[in-house]
Write an enzyme that holds these catalytic residues in place. Sequence first.
Site, mmCIF file in Angstrom:
data_model
loop_
_atom_site.group_PDB
_atom_site.id
_atom_site.type_symbol
_atom_site.label_atom_id
_atom_site.label_comp_id
_atom_site.label_asym_id
_atom_site.label_seq_id
_atom_site.Cartn_x
_atom_site.Cartn_y
_atom_site.Cartn_z
ATOM 1 N N PHE A 127 0.875 -1.160 0.000
ATOM 2 C CA PHE A 127 0.000 0.000 0.000
ATOM 3 C C PHE A 127 0.920 1.220 0.000
ATOM 4 O O PHE A 127 1.869 1.285 0.796
ATOM 5 C CB PHE A 127 -0.907 0.004 1.241
ATOM 6 C CG PHE A 127 -1.926 1.093 1.184
ATOM 7 C CD1 PHE A 127 -3.088 0.927 0.454
ATOM 8 C CD2 PHE A 127 -1.703 2.310 1.808
ATOM 9 C CE1 PHE A 127 -4.026 1.947 0.360
ATOM 10 C CE2 PHE A 127 -2.638 3.330 1.718
ATOM 11 C CZ PHE A 127 -3.800 3.152 0.994
ATOM 12 N N ASP A 203 2.279 -4.801 8.596
ATOM 13 C CA ASP A 203 1.080 -4.000 8.371
ATOM 14 C C ASP A 203 -0.084 -4.986 8.244
ATOM 15 O O ASP A 203 -0.172 -5.734 7.262
ATOM 16 C CB ASP A 203 1.251 -3.170 7.094
ATOM 17 C CG ASP A 203 0.022 -2.316 6.769
ATOM 18 O OD1 ASP A 203 -1.058 -2.597 7.306
ATOM 19 O OD2 ASP A 203 0.160 -1.377 5.963
ATOM 20 N N TYR A 228 -10.740 1.126 10.666
ATOM 21 C CA TYR A 228 -11.955 1.426 9.886
ATOM 22 C C TYR A 228 -12.300 0.372 8.849
ATOM 23 O O TYR A 228 -13.307 0.491 8.169
ATOM 24 C CB TYR A 228 -11.861 2.810 9.227
ATOM 25 C CG TYR A 228 -10.601 3.088 8.422
ATOM 26 C CD1 TYR A 228 -10.453 2.612 7.132
ATOM 27 C CD2 TYR A 228 -9.568 3.844 8.965
ATOM 28 C CE1 TYR A 228 -9.305 2.869 6.399
ATOM 29 C CE2 TYR A 228 -8.410 4.105 8.249
ATOM 30 C CZ TYR A 228 -8.287 3.618 6.963
ATOM 31 O OH TYR A 228 -7.151 3.869 6.247
ATOM 32 N N LYS A 229 -11.474 -0.657 8.706
ATOM 33 C CA LYS A 229 -11.789 -1.694 7.718
ATOM 34 C C LYS A 229 -12.520 -2.844 8.426
ATOM 35 O O LYS A 229 -13.698 -2.758 8.716
ATOM 36 C CB LYS A 229 -10.495 -2.197 7.062
ATOM 37 C CG LYS A 229 -9.713 -1.133 6.297
ATOM 38 C CD LYS A 229 -8.438 -1.746 5.726
ATOM 39 C CE LYS A 229 -7.477 -0.709 5.199
ATOM 40 N NZ LYS A 229 -7.920 -0.061 3.968
ATOM 41 N N ARG A 377 -12.049 -5.043 -6.846
ATOM 42 C CA ARG A 377 -11.744 -5.693 -5.563
ATOM 43 C C ARG A 377 -13.045 -5.992 -4.824
ATOM 44 O O ARG A 377 -13.897 -5.113 -4.664
ATOM 45 C CB ARG A 377 -10.887 -4.725 -4.753
ATOM 46 C CG ARG A 377 -9.981 -5.367 -3.754
ATOM 47 C CD ARG A 377 -8.976 -4.380 -3.217
ATOM 48 N NE ARG A 377 -9.583 -3.217 -2.590
ATOM 49 C CZ ARG A 377 -9.055 -2.567 -1.555
ATOM 50 N NH1 ARG A 377 -7.913 -2.968 -1.035
ATOM 51 N NH2 ARG A 377 -9.634 -1.514 -1.049
HETATM 52 C C1 PLP Z 1 -2.352 -1.981 3.844
HETATM 53 C C2 PLP Z 1 -2.647 -0.570 4.215
HETATM 54 N N1 PLP Z 1 -1.736 0.113 4.928
HETATM 55 C C3 PLP Z 1 -1.950 1.391 5.275
HETATM 56 C C4 PLP Z 1 -3.109 2.060 4.932
HETATM 57 C C5 PLP Z 1 -3.293 3.501 5.302
HETATM 58 O O1 PLP Z 1 -3.891 3.666 6.523
HETATM 59 P P1 PLP Z 1 -4.081 5.106 7.169
HETATM 60 O O2 PLP Z 1 -4.852 5.925 6.190
HETATM 61 O O3 PLP Z 1 -4.832 4.832 8.436
HETATM 62 O O4 PLP Z 1 -2.749 5.687 7.437
HETATM 63 C C6 PLP Z 1 -4.108 1.377 4.212
HETATM 64 C C7 PLP Z 1 -5.365 2.066 3.850
HETATM 65 O O5 PLP Z 1 -6.200 1.615 3.125
HETATM 66 C C8 PLP Z 1 -3.848 0.033 3.836
HETATM 67 O O6 PLP Z 1 -4.742 -0.648 3.105
#
Ligand code: PLP
Length: 418
Positions: A127, A203, A228-229, A377
């Site tokens: 990500f 992560d 939030y997911k 997705r």
């Molecule tokens: C794998 C992954 N890491 C990090 C993030 C980013 O998270 P945040 O916006 O809380 O920093 C996301 C957001 O969708 C994600 O899917």
Amino acid sequence: MVPLTADDLEKLDQSDRLRSVRDQFELSPDVVYLDGNSLGPLPKATPARLEKAIRQEWGKDLINSWNKHNWVSLPLTIGAKLAKLVGAGPDEVACCDSVSVNLYKVLSAALELRPDRMTILTEESNFPTDTYIIQGLMRQLGNHHTLRFCDPTSLEHPGSSHQLDDSVAVVLLSHVNYVSGRLLDMAAVTSNAYRAGALTIWDTAHSAGALPVDLGASGADFAVGCGYKYLNGGPGAPGWVYVARQHQAGAQQPLSGWFGHAAPFDFERNFRPAEGIRNQLCGTPPILSMIALEVGVDLACQVPMKHVRDKSNALIRVFLQLTDERLASHGFSVASPRDPSICGSQVCLRHSNGYPIMQALVAHKVIGDFRSPDILRFGFCPLYTCFVDVWRAVEVLCDVMVNKEWDQPEFHKKKAVT
Ligand SMILES: Cc1ncc(COP(=O)(O)O)c(C=O)c1O
């Protein structure tokens, strides 16, 4: 294989041991929600809990609520609940900040623990925020570190990766890749990194709350996760951070704000870190967001993660079978692993018209999302996704393709959030 029917899927719903959990969510029956891997839906209990927090705790009890309603300890009490979901000790997780900020904190701390090693090993298909945070920190540290990309699956095999040389300070990886859905063997990667003298940062944004995660048994050094997911904490809910007990005294995170001080209300002039996981905190916690997240975490804690995983595998198997039976002829190919043991809780389909196709689906209340350049997705969150939802999603997708509905101009217009 015998083709699946709507009846088959209804029977699967009838024998689903998580069936009643869906009733705890505010989901309209005409919506097929396959985007809980981006934003979990609203738990029914959240509005009343927030109403109480606003009207009584904030409205009536005012500042006393920091003590009276234990607002001040929420980052750690929610952290202790989260710990149960991810195989951590109750004193190893704090709920705070965003995934990005938590990554910054633990990566800084980890690099300080390996001052003689200058390589950060990660994957190109991260990500993006994960790579951006690494790059920003490298710049801040004077560009002395090297960012190296590798195929993370090569790190699952003992001795097979030349990548893990003695320059590697930190291996930072996603447990489940946000696009491909590939689930890494956390225990294997972590033990290979450990043998090479490197620290691991995981992560877990796409795994915690969706499948069993065992940070403790895997020997993970650090981890971060998302509220939030799959934890259904609401838009922009705080994330969480895990620091293995053995690193808590030595690992200094750089955002030394007053909530991470040993005695915040002594208002000392100089920073003294709190002992334990509390030193991961920085500023005043967003209490209303934390209270909303706690409802989602409590809900996830009600069900064994093994049941969640079993159902998500079953949902994915059904979706893949229907895809093969009914969608392959429309130009879709499967971009996520077909083997459930190495797949998270999502399926990704590749199609050159992926964006307008997804917009057309959303117009029919089948909600997934699109990831550039060509990925549709679909998240299968077992707490609220039914087997008949899968049937309906494929039916609608077939109709959208057969009628070429996706090719309407309105579905080609790029939105800010895809
Ligand atoms: C794998 C992954 N890491 C990090 C993030 C980013 O998270 P945040 O916006 O809380 O920093 C996301 C957001 O969708 C994600 O899917």
